[in-house]
Design a protein around this motif. Structure first.
Motif, short mmCIF file in Angstrom:
data_model
loop_
_atom_site.label_atom_id
_atom_site.label_comp_id
_atom_site.label_asym_id
_atom_site.label_seq_id
_atom_site.Cartn_x
_atom_site.Cartn_y
_atom_site.Cartn_z
N GLU A 38 17.39 39.35 -32.95
CA GLU A 38 18.18 40.59 -32.91
C GLU A 38 17.48 41.69 -32.12
N ARG A 40 18.16 45.98 -31.24
CA ARG A 40 18.95 47.17 -31.57
C ARG A 40 18.62 48.25 -30.54
N THR A 41 19.64 48.72 -29.85
CA THR A 41 19.46 49.72 -28.80
C THR A 41 20.15 51.02 -29.20
N SER A 82 27.22 46.61 -24.60
CA SER A 82 25.78 46.55 -24.86
C SER A 82 24.98 45.69 -23.89
N TYR A 106 23.01 41.18 -30.70
CA TYR A 106 23.17 42.53 -31.22
C TYR A 106 24.47 42.62 -32.01
N GLY A 108 26.90 46.04 -33.40
CA GLY A 108 26.95 47.48 -33.54
C GLY A 108 28.20 48.11 -32.99
#
Length: 419
Positions: A38, A40-41, A82, A106, A108
């Motif tokens: 994973e 996360r940005t 993303s 990812y 989100g």
């Protein structure tokens, strides 16, 4: 207006969020099985990242981005997708120095200003995977297989994989010339957006949803007729790997996807039951994206799927998710002193990983038992003043209605042994 959510957004309430958590757990599990980690940005990035990464001729950049200026007059944009953000993180943190390929996923929220409709929102949620560092066509088939694996584990049926090759910078110029020549006679009849794309990126005209444009391009020359030897060989190998994996597919020569960065393989997964928004997943290869954002010429491939489109598809096929019971034990207490003992047992149960709840409204026995039943508790621990004086509680199996007395100091251990 303070009590109304913005148009194109959703509140996910208890009862719904458990379904999201279930699906997210499936996503994380299959990624672990496939060797993806994973990432996360940030929710927002520098606007230029999406202008260069997504493509200035796309609807996303031209019409749909939520862009704002911060207090230092810098242009920032809520992420509309993303892949560009993941590439930026890959470069910024020098993940290309790790053993390749690097396999990431990812989950989100994304943001696009577009007309809200079924399956399409202004704040929506995506799951996606990105693989950097290999041009092997087997990876193209792997990411498609991962996506199909998700839907298989959720129980969805009747899915179709549509595939195409959109070529590369070597073979696209020939197709661009042929496409422009074909469209020249009908240029004035194209929609304003497509007239703007005619010079910059006519391939995107094939993706237009305007009925007149679709009619004009119905017999337009396709990129498959123009592929260079390298792209043709790559696409043939992708198809071979798909056949090895047992995944059926259809060749769709009009499939170009809505983003400029795709090269070679492009694909979508469709399900018919959810109406106009039948594409529930899409992706492909983007071998030129990383170097277009200032990095070395590293190939990439990936996909994204819309989370909001999974649930209507499940509902339309009558699929119920096997959700966990929301509650293991409801502690029923009568009287202040019994309430204190019940609170101690409640907290002890929770510390042992057992989902437990109690009444905080001072209701009677009958009302508390109704609450325990409504919350689908498996057991009720009943403590009144009489039971407290004797140091025992009554444990009731809520499914069978069987009851037994239990010393209070043994109740937690007994319940723990049931799980």
């Amino acid at each position: 207006m303070l009590t109304t959510r913005p148009r194109g957004t959703n509140d996910f309430l208890p009862g719904e969020t458990e379904k999201w958590q279930y699906v997210e757990n499936v996503l994380r599990t299959i990624c672990k099985d496939f060797g993806y980690q994973e990432i996360r940005t940030p929710i927002f990035e520098h606007t230029e990242l999406f202008q260069r990464g997504v493509g200035e001729t796309t609807d996303i950049v031209e019409k749909e981005m939520y862009t704002f200026t911060d207090k230092k007059n810098r242009s920032l944009t809520l992420r509309p997708e993303s892949t560009a953000s993941t590439v930026r993180a890959y470069l910024e943190h020098k993940l290309y120095a790790l053993p390749q390929p690097v396999k990431l996923y990812y989950i989100g929220p994304m943001f696009r200003y577009e007309k809200p409709q079924a399956g399409r929102f202004r704040q929506f949620h995506q799951f996606g995977v990105e693989v950097f560092g290999s041009s092997d066509p087997g990876l193209d088939a792997e990411v498609i297989g991962l996506a199909m694996g998700i839907y298989h584990r959720l129980g969805l049926r009747g899915l179709e994989v549509h595939m195409n090759s959109v070529g590369c910078p070597q073979c696209r110029p020939k197709h661009k010339e042929m496409l422009q020549e074909f469209l020249k006679k009908d240029f004035a009849s194209l929609c304003p957006d497509c007239r703007g794309r005619y010079e910059r990126n006519p391939l995107r005209i094939l993706d237009c949803k305007n009925e007149k444009c679709q009619e004009i391009t119905a017999y337009a020359p396709t990129i498959l007729n123009c592929l260079c030897p390298e792209c043709r060989e790559h696409f043939d190998k992708v198809k071979h790997y798909m056949e090895i994996s047992g995944i059926k597919y259809l060749i769709d020569e009009r499939l170009v996807r809505g983003l400029d960065y795709y090269t070679k393989t492009a694909f979508e997964i469709l399900v018919n039951e959810i109406g106009a928004q039948s594409a529930i997943c899409g992706g492909g290869r983007y071998d030129g994206l990383i170097d277009s954002l200032g990095g070395p010429p590293i190939p990439g491939v990936g996909f994204a799927l819309g989370m909001e489109r999974i649930f209507p598809a499940l509902e339309s096929q009558g699929i119920s998710l096997a959700l966990e019971s929301p509650l293991d034990v409801f502690v029923v207490t009568l009287g202040d002193e019994a309430g204190k003992k019940g609170f101690q047992i409640l907290m002890d149960l929770r510390m042992e990983g057992i989902k437990a709840e109690k009444d905080y409204l001072g209701r009677g026995l009958k009302a508390q038992m109704k609450t325990a039943d409504r919350m689908k508790a498996k057991y009720a621990v009943i403590i009144g003043e009489n039971e407290l004086d004797r140091g025992i509680g009554i444990i009731r199996n809520m499914e069978t209605s069987a009851q037994q007395e239990m010393p209070l100091d043994q109740a937690v251990d007994w319940i723990k042994r049931q799980y």
